[in-house]
Scaffold this motif. Structure first.
Motif, PDB file in Angstrom:
ATOM      1  N   ALA A 286       0.725  -5.168   1.155  1.00 32.74           N
ATOM      2  CA  ALA A 286      -0.175  -4.066   0.818  1.00 32.74           C
ATOM      3  C   ALA A 286      -1.091  -3.740   1.989  1.00 32.74           C
ATOM      4  CB  ALA A 286      -0.996  -4.426  -0.421  1.00 32.74           C
ATOM      5  N   THR A 287      -1.614  -4.763   2.634  1.00 32.10           N
ATOM      6  CA  THR A 287      -2.509  -4.557   3.774  1.00 32.10           C
ATOM      7  C   THR A 287      -1.776  -3.908   4.935  1.00 32.10           C
ATOM      8  OG1 THR A 287      -3.845  -6.472   3.130  1.00 32.10           O
ATOM      9  CG2 THR A 287      -4.045  -5.703   5.400  1.00 32.10           C
ATOM     10  N   ARG A 288      -0.576  -4.372   5.205  1.00 32.66           N
ATOM     11  CA  ARG A 288       0.194  -3.847   6.336  1.00 32.66           C
ATOM     12  C   ARG A 288       0.522  -2.360   6.149  1.00 32.66           C
ATOM     13  NH1 ARG A 288       3.293  -7.671   9.450  1.00 32.66           N
ATOM     14  NH2 ARG A 288       4.528  -5.920  10.194  1.00 32.66           N
ATOM     15  N   LEU A 289       0.839  -1.964   4.905  1.00 25.48           N
ATOM     16  CA  LEU A 289       1.282  -0.592   4.659  1.00 25.48           C
ATOM     17  C   LEU A 289       0.151   0.336   4.235  1.00 25.48           C
ATOM     18  CD1 LEU A 289       4.695  -1.184   2.844  1.00 25.48           C
ATOM     19  CD2 LEU A 289       4.243  -0.875   5.266  1.00 25.48           C
ATOM     20  N   GLY A 290      -1.063  -0.211   4.071  1.00 27.29           N
ATOM     21  CA  GLY A 290      -2.178   0.624   3.655  1.00 27.29           C
ATOM     22  C   GLY A 290      -2.078   1.056   2.209  1.00 27.29           C
ATOM     23  N   LEU A 291      -1.375   0.263   1.380  1.00 26.36           N
ATOM     24  CA  LEU A 291      -1.195   0.584  -0.026  1.00 26.36           C
ATOM     25  C   LEU A 291      -2.044  -0.337  -0.888  1.00 26.36           C
ATOM     26  CD1 LEU A 291       2.702   0.867   0.002  1.00 26.36           C
ATOM     27  CD2 LEU A 291       1.094   2.774  -0.023  1.00 26.36           C
ATOM     28  N   SER A 292      -2.246   0.051  -2.144  1.00 27.09           N
ATOM     29  CA  SER A 292      -2.923  -0.837  -3.075  1.00 27.09           C
ATOM     30  C   SER A 292      -1.948  -1.919  -3.520  1.00 27.09           C
ATOM     31  CB  SER A 292      -3.419  -0.045  -4.295  1.00 27.09           C
ATOM     32  OG  SER A 292      -2.321   0.403  -5.077  1.00 27.09           O
ATOM     33  N   GLU A 293      -2.496  -3.059  -3.921  1.00 22.70           N
ATOM     34  CA  GLU A 293      -1.632  -4.142  -4.412  1.00 22.70           C
ATOM     35  C   GLU A 293      -0.879  -3.707  -5.666  1.00 22.70           C
ATOM     36  OE1 GLU A 293      -2.609  -8.331  -4.309  1.00 22.70           O
ATOM     37  OE2 GLU A 293      -4.549  -7.826  -3.429  1.00 22.70           O
ATOM     38  N   ARG A 294      -1.509  -2.850  -6.467  1.00 20.93           N
ATOM     39  CA  ARG A 294      -0.837  -2.371  -7.677  1.00 20.93           C
ATOM     40  C   ARG A 294       0.416  -1.573  -7.333  1.00 20.93           C
ATOM     41  NH1 ARG A 294      -3.796   1.290 -12.381  1.00 20.93           N
ATOM     42  NH2 ARG A 294      -1.983   1.453 -13.780  1.00 20.93           N
ATOM     43  N   THR A 295       0.308  -0.704  -6.310  1.00 17.97           N
ATOM     44  CA  THR A 295       1.479   0.074  -5.891  1.00 17.97           C
ATOM     45  C   THR A 295       2.577  -0.842  -5.376  1.00 17.97           C
ATOM     46  OG1 THR A 295       0.118   1.982  -5.327  1.00 17.97           O
ATOM     47  CG2 THR A 295       2.280   1.861  -4.298  1.00 17.97           C
ATOM     48  N   VAL A 296       2.200  -1.817  -4.568  1.00 17.31           N
ATOM     49  CA  VAL A 296       3.192  -2.757  -4.025  1.00 17.31           C
ATOM     50  C   VAL A 296       3.816  -3.559  -5.151  1.00 17.31           C
ATOM     51  CG1 VAL A 296       3.507  -4.770  -2.546  1.00 17.31           C
ATOM     52  CG2 VAL A 296       2.085  -2.874  -1.774  1.00 17.31           C
TER      53      VAL A 296
END
Length: 325
Positions: A286-296
């Protein structure tokens, strides 16, 4: 005829009551006697006359409908003429402000270069200071933009950055992969790269940064971006530029004119899968892609179903090819 007429009218288009009256006149054969206009219809009639969709016929005291095609051609020509005038005015504006610009550039700056560090508080003041720096950029602008960007922000950035490119400056920008699903950012990147800028995507976590002419860097000084720090120490700026060049070399080149945001979900899943296969945790992905953990988490759930994996470890193992015989 102008682009703005009475009754809040824009571009020669009648409001709904006037539109209904025009259709009623057409239904009555394209003509309506003056004495049949009720008081509540009078404002709509005046609007139609002002636009040119009906015209008075004094011989028999009536109003006659006019073809909207003729009105459209006339108003369209007026609007195009106004647009041309505005574009010419925009082109002349920098020259008309040239003497003021020279006076501003000659203004002695505050001795902030003594310690090479200055702080700016408040998001509005930060945006204003960055806009000033970009307007003064003459050689190269480097920007690192993690996370998502709002459409209205992108439109402001587009106008500012296109002006920079037209001055002959170079521009390079790094984004995270989530922008591949954002139509506004895709359109912005396609427009800028079509005008000479370079915009790449990097599957890594990074901090927001702007470097102007390799002489001034702007970085956040607060997690909520309510404070920024301007750095002008040559060694510090050089170090930040080297970090940018390192990330730039690892980033993916994107053909922005060909990006389809509808395919972004599958592309994001593939990127998540590649990172899982490297052994990264859900939070790290999530951190690497700039996404929320929920999305991941949602993407991982779909990947587990696709691969028939019971655990995250098994999913990573299968995606590395561990399930092949």
């Amino acid at each position: 005829m102008t682009a703005q007429t009475g009754h809040g009218l824009r571009g020669g288009v009648p409001d709904e009551p006037a539109r209904r009256l025009y259709l009623a006149i057409l239904a009555d054969g394209g003509r309506i006697p003056t004495d049949r206009i009720t008081p509540d219809q009078q404002p709509s009639l005046e609007q139609l006359v002002q636009i040119g969709l009906v015209m008075p016929h004094p011989m028999d005291r009536s109003y006659v409908a006019v073809s909207p095609r003729l009105v459209g051609d006339r108003v369209g020509a007026d609007l195009r003429s106004q647009a041309t005038g505005l574009l010419l005015e925009a082109e002349r504006l920098p020259d008309r402000l040239a003497s003021l610009t020279r006076a501003y550039d000659a203004l002695p700056r505050e001795p902030e270069a003594r310690d090479h560090v200055s702080y700016v508080d408040g998001q509005e003041r930060i945006r204003h200071r960055i806009a000033e720096l970009v307007s003064e950029c003459r050689q190269e602008l480097l920007t690192v933009q993690p996370g998502s960007r709002q459409p209205d922000t992108m439109e402001l950035a587009r106008r500012q950055d296109l002006a920079l490119l037209r001055r002959g400056s170079r521009m390079r920008t790094l984004y995270q992969p989530l922008v591949l699903a954002e139509p506004a950012t895709i359109a912005y990147a396609a427009d800028l790269t079509g005008n000479g800028a370079e915009v790449r995507v990097l599957d890594e976590n990074f901090q927001r940064m702007i470097v102007v002419d390799r002489s001034v860097a702007v970085i956040p000084a607060a997690d909520d971006h309510s404070r920024a720090v301007l750095l002008s120490d040559p060694a510090t700026v050089h170090f930040l530029v080297m970090l940018f060049e390192r990330d730039w070399g690892r980033a993916d080149v994107v053909q922005w004119q060909e990006v389809d945001p509808q395919r972004a979900g599958r592309l994001t899943a593939d990127r998540i899968g590649r990172l899982l296969a490297k052994g990264l945790t859900q939070r790290a992905v999530a951190t690497r892609l700039g996404l929320s953990e929920r999305t991941v988490a949602g993407q991982i759930s779909r990947l587990r179903e696709r691969y028939g994996a019971q655990t995250l470890f098994q999913l990573g193992w299968l995606m590395r090819g561990g399930g092949r015989s």
